[in-house]
Design an enzyme around this catalytic site. Structure first.
Site, PDB file in Angstrom:
ATOM      1  N   HIS A   1       0.772  -0.999   0.344  1.00 16.62           N
ATOM      2  CA  HIS A   1      -0.306  -0.133   0.357  1.00 16.62           C
ATOM      3  C   HIS A   1       0.791   0.989  -0.233  1.00 16.62           C
ATOM      4  CE1 HIS A   1      -3.798   2.586   0.873  1.00 16.62           C
ATOM      5  NE2 HIS A   1      -3.174   3.669   2.034  1.00 16.62           N
ATOM      6  N   GLU A   2       1.567   1.223   0.899  1.00 17.51           N
ATOM      7  CA  GLU A   2       2.788   2.356   1.502  1.00 17.51           C
ATOM      8  C   GLU A   2       3.632   2.477   0.137  1.00 17.51           C
ATOM      9  OE1 GLU A   2       1.897   4.135   2.784  1.00 17.51           O
ATOM     10  OE2 GLU A   2       0.528   2.742   4.470  1.00 17.51           O
TER      11      GLU A   2
ATOM     12  N   HIS B   1       2.303   4.387  -2.808  1.00 23.06           N
ATOM     13  CA  HIS B   1       1.462   5.356  -2.930  1.00 23.06           C
ATOM     14  C   HIS B   1       2.753   6.867  -3.885  1.00 23.06           C
ATOM     15  CE1 HIS B   1      -2.105   7.120  -0.795  1.00 23.06           C
ATOM     16  NE2 HIS B   1      -1.723   5.973   0.048  1.00 23.06           N
TER      17      HIS B   1
ATOM     18  N   GLU C   1      -6.135   7.456  -1.696  1.00 27.15           N
ATOM     19  CA  GLU C   1      -5.960   5.954  -0.925  1.00 27.15           C
ATOM     20  C   GLU C   1      -7.017   5.456  -1.383  1.00 27.15           C
ATOM     21  OE1 GLU C   1      -4.470   5.657   1.513  1.00 27.15           O
ATOM     22  OE2 GLU C   1      -3.842   7.453   2.249  1.00 27.15           O
TER      23      GLU C   1
ATOM     24  N   TYR D   1     -10.837   5.075   0.505  1.00 24.85           N
ATOM     25  CA  TYR D   1     -10.018   3.546   0.412  1.00 24.85           C
ATOM     26  C   TYR D   1     -10.485   2.096  -0.528  1.00 24.85           C
ATOM     27  CZ  TYR D   1      -6.813   5.260   3.874  1.00 24.85           C
ATOM     28  OH  TYR D   1      -6.059   6.093   4.664  1.00 24.85           O
TER      29      TYR D   1
HETATM   30  N1  BES Z   1      -1.623   8.348   3.841  1.00 22.26           N
HETATM   31  C1  BES Z   1      -1.850   6.982   4.684  1.00 22.26           C
HETATM   32  C2  BES Z   1      -2.104   7.145   6.336  1.00 22.26           C
HETATM   33  C3  BES Z   1      -3.129   8.624   6.672  1.00 22.26           C
HETATM   34  C4  BES Z   1      -4.255   9.149   5.664  1.00 22.26           C
HETATM   35  C5  BES Z   1      -2.304   9.622   7.638  1.00 22.26           C
HETATM   36  C6  BES Z   1      -4.774  10.429   6.167  1.00 22.26           C
HETATM   37  C7  BES Z   1      -3.206  10.602   7.564  1.00 22.26           C
HETATM   38  C8  BES Z   1      -4.144  11.359   7.229  1.00 22.26           C
HETATM   39  C9  BES Z   1      -1.610   5.519   4.491  1.00 22.26           C
HETATM   40  O1  BES Z   1      -0.909   5.329   3.554  1.00 22.26           O
HETATM   41  C10 BES Z   1      -2.508   4.509   4.850  1.00 22.26           C
HETATM   42  O2  BES Z   1      -3.414   4.530   4.661  1.00 22.26           O
HETATM   43  N2  BES Z   1      -2.132   4.316   6.793  1.00 22.26           N
HETATM   44  C11 BES Z   1      -3.052   3.032   6.641  1.00 22.26           C
HETATM   45  C12 BES Z   1      -3.190   1.968   6.041  1.00 22.26           C
HETATM   46  C13 BES Z   1      -2.759   0.933   4.903  1.00 22.26           C
HETATM   47  C14 BES Z   1      -2.415  -0.271   4.645  1.00 22.26           C
HETATM   48  C15 BES Z   1      -4.800   1.270   5.006  1.00 22.26           C
HETATM   49  C16 BES Z   1      -3.148   2.962   8.376  1.00 22.26           C
HETATM   50  O3  BES Z   1      -2.284   3.409   8.516  1.00 22.26           O
HETATM   51  O4  BES Z   1      -3.614   2.100   8.875  1.00 22.26           O
HETATM   52 ZN    ZN Z   2      -2.323   5.417   2.357  1.00 20.20          ZN
END
Ligand code: BES
Ligand code: ZN
Length: 648
Positions: free
Chosen positions: A332-333, A336, A355, A418
């Site tokens: 996922h990351e 991005h 997302e 998402y």
């Molecule tokens: N960019 C996001 C984290 C985020 C979103 C931080 C909105 C602040 C505001 C990151 O890519 C993310 O989505 N992380 C998810 C994990 C992912 C596998 C769905 C998380 O942290 O749970």
């Molecule tokens: Zn994300």
């Protein structure tokens, strides 16, 4: 919608050309032509900046970390351009102490710090003599952060694995960079950056940028300085810093992992497939444009699962399961690096462009590395979580395009972006065929690289380059309904995984027919199947209790849930346990809430406890009083609203 066009195109083109030159000799492909084309700005309700008048192009930080005072202090030098005649620039700041602002010659400039608005912080307006056409200037802001800066968490040595050295890390997304960097904190205003970070020589600094001084440089008694630069322009929410006792292990040619020395081996073993993921990702949607891809595994208070900081994904240690079962988070990351970091939501109202595209791309990486069956399992889990989210939110918040005026983006950004976003893209893929869809998506990343994207520009792009003017196809896709209407359009299709059939059968046998837990073939299942089992709910559960205490005890004992090491499974079990007021799981709950601070786990559990009134509230209050000081401001900000701030 107000759309404002920047006239100072020549200055921008010049900057891009310079940026392209500085990458020579480094490990990055040159910037594509799109990076030098003029940008138009969409109004961002979460920034005070007026980039159509004057804007920041480059941030150069010179900051010293003071762990005793919990401050970063020093200077931010900003390279800016302005419309001819512009006499001011507006930046975003929040909880910053500004000492002075100077021009390139060191002469003081007038500035005004405006009134604070909730979660937005304050505008910092800097005045100067009128800009000439095409002119670039450097201004310097001397400042310090405050200990309560919401982007920063300062950890004591006791809060780290090693227990000897303090730790600091930043989290910029969505609008927190302004609490440690005075700049135009809007995702549509891309900036290159460089930094010199001074810290005690016993720790090491890392950033979301190219490391120029791997060993650090002497910087006075007991101190070292580390220098960094990122020549690709990024939205400011991607400027990120970590400081602590971190060591590095390579994973592949251009991939590696940083974490505390005692965790390094486990982290490296968990992430052996990362290099392959980068290769598969490139094979799908074009070159990785950032040079290296490294991970920083943070201490357990990191409030998110992962954060896509360029060149250096920040990750929670809770994904280290010991069996690589949670690595879709890395996919996922990594994804991005295209969706989000290359093509960026212009404002937080377009968050699904970051997302939703990323969840889609993540799943394609998983499919390429681990096969379609694993990818389908993850899709089914995503579909299920989407159904839960849709059921729990007000309809207006289930649109892809969000309305966030007057709201904290941190509250408005939900799972809808998402999972609904990803299922929208899968719907398009299904209608047009994978080959056509992939070639459009690859083109979309190339055409729009290093540029802000709005939902409307996305629609224009896909209509121009993929769906054309075919009214039958338009009708079949229902793109406007997906984006602007609540819920799911009629062409949404639930994914199916045959690997979940035996799981669902076992779940029915245990949960509904009340069969024995010993009949659950747990040891033959992978983590996704186990997650499916623990999140399975009977159709008509008539109130919260669908299990008896005896069943819960049997389940806990037979599946070893009190000693489960996989964070996702522990979380899923605790959700069941709390909903049933199952007292024997409280020690597990306590351990879980006191040893990690990931908001995705912590907030739902406190919320569930709170919903359990006279049983759950005293537990929540007691545990939060113990846990709160170890949590990040992002996590406490959310939990405070449920449990309240503990007294004393
Ligand atoms: N960019 C996001 C984290 C985020 C979103 C931080 C909105 C602040 C505001 C990151 O890519 C993310 O989505 N992380 C998810 C994990 C992912 C596998 C769905 C998380 O942290 O749970
Ligand atoms: Zn994300």
């Amino acid at each position: 919608m107000t759309r404002l066009t920047l006239a100072a195109v020549s200055a921008l083109a010049l900057a891009a050309a310079v940026g392209g030159c500085t990458t020579a000799g480094s490990d990055m492909p040159p910037l594509p032509a799109s990076a030098t084309a003029p940008v138009s700005y969409v109004r961002d309700v979460h920034s005070y900046a007026r980039p159509e008048i004057a804007r920041v192009h480059h941030v150069d930080l010179d900051l010293a970390a003071d762990f005793a005072a919990r401050t970063l202090s020093g200077q931010a030098h900003l390279d800016i351009s302005g419309e001819p005649g512009a006499t001011e620039i507006v930046l975003d700041v929040r909880d910053l102490d500004i000492r002075d602002v100077r021009d390139a010659a060191g002469a003081p400039l007038q500035y005004v710090v405006g009134d604070a608005r909730e979660f937005l912080g304050r505008p910092l307006t800097i005045r100067f003599p009128a800009f000439a056409p095409g002119e670039r200037r450097r201004i310097s802001i001397a400042y310090s952060t405050r200990p309560e800066a919401a982007a920063l968490q300062w950890l004591t040595p006791q809060q780290t694995a090693g227990g000897q050295q303090p730790y600091l890390f930043s989290q910029g997304q969505a609008i927190l960079t302004r609490t440690w960097v005075p700049t135009q904190d809007s995702p549509g205003i891309r900036q290159t950056y460089s930094a010199r970070i001074t810290a005690p020589e016993t720790v090491k600094a890392v950033m979301s940028a190219e490391m120029l001084t791997p060993e650090g440089e002497p910087a006075g008694p007991g101190m070292k300085a580390w220098r960094f630069r990122l020549t690709n322009p990024v939205p400011p929410y991607l400027i990120a810093l970590g400081i602590g006792d971190v060591a590095f292990a390579p994973l592949g040619r251009r991939t590696g992992v940083y974490t505390e020395p005692s965790r390094l081996q486990a982290a490296a073993a968990e992430f052996t497939e990362v290099e392959a993921m980068v290769e598969k990702a490139e094979g799908l949607y074009g070159p990785y444009r950032w040079g290296r891809y490294d991970l920083l595994v943070l201490p357990p208070s990191f409030p998110f699962g992962g954060m896509e900081n360029p060149r250096l994904t920040f990750a929670t240690p809770t994904i280290i399961a010991g069996d690589r079962s949670l690595v879709s988070l890395v996919a996922h990351e990594l994804a991005h690096s295209w969706s989000g970091n290359l093509v960026t939501n212009a404002t937080w109202a377009d968050f699904w462009l970051n997302e939703g595209f990323t969840v889609y791309f993540e799943n394609r990486i998983m499919e390429a590395v681990y096969g379609p069956e694993r990818a389908m399992q993850e899709q089914v889990l995503g579909w299920q979580s989407l159904q839960d989210t849709l059921a729990s939110l007000p309809a207006a918040d289930t649109r892809l395009k969000l309305e966030l005026e007057g709201r904290d983006p941190d509250e408005g950004l939900t799972d809808v972006a998402y999972e609904k976003g990803a299922f929208f893209l899968r719907t398009i893929e299904r209608e047009v065929g994978r080959e056509a869809f992939d070639s459009w998506l690859r083109g979309y990343f190339d055409r729009n690289a290093f540029r802000p994207m709005t939902t409307e520009l996305f629609l224009a792009d896909i209509r121009q380059h993929l769906t054309g003017n075919d009214p039958t196809l338009e009708a079949a896709l229902q793109m406007d309904a997906w984006i602007y209407q609540p819920g799911l359009p009629s062409n949404a299709q639930a994914p199916v995984s045959s690997a979940f059939e035996p799981v669902d059968a076992a779940a029915r046998a245990f949960y509904v027919a009340r069969g024995p837990a010993s009949a659950i073939p747990w040891s033959g299942w992978n983590t996704q199947q186990r997650q499916r089992f623990l999140t399975w709910r009977p159709e008509s559960r008539g109130g919260a209790d669908w299990l008896t205490t005896a069943q819960l005890a049997e389940l806990e004992r037979t599946l070893g849930l009190a000693d489960e090491g996989n964070s996702e499974l522990t979380f899923a079990w605790l959700e069941v346990a709390v909903a049933h007021r199952y007292q024997p799981a409280v020690p597990t709950l306590e351990r879980f809430l006191l040893t990690q601070g990931r908001r995705k786990f912590v907030l739902p559990l406190f919320t569930a406890l709170w919903a359990e009134g006279d049983w759950g509230r005293p537990i929540a209050t007691r545990l939060y009083a113990q846990a709160r000081s170890g949590y990040h401001p992002i996590t406490t900000g959310s939990v405070d609203a449920i449990v309240g701030v503990p007294r004393g």
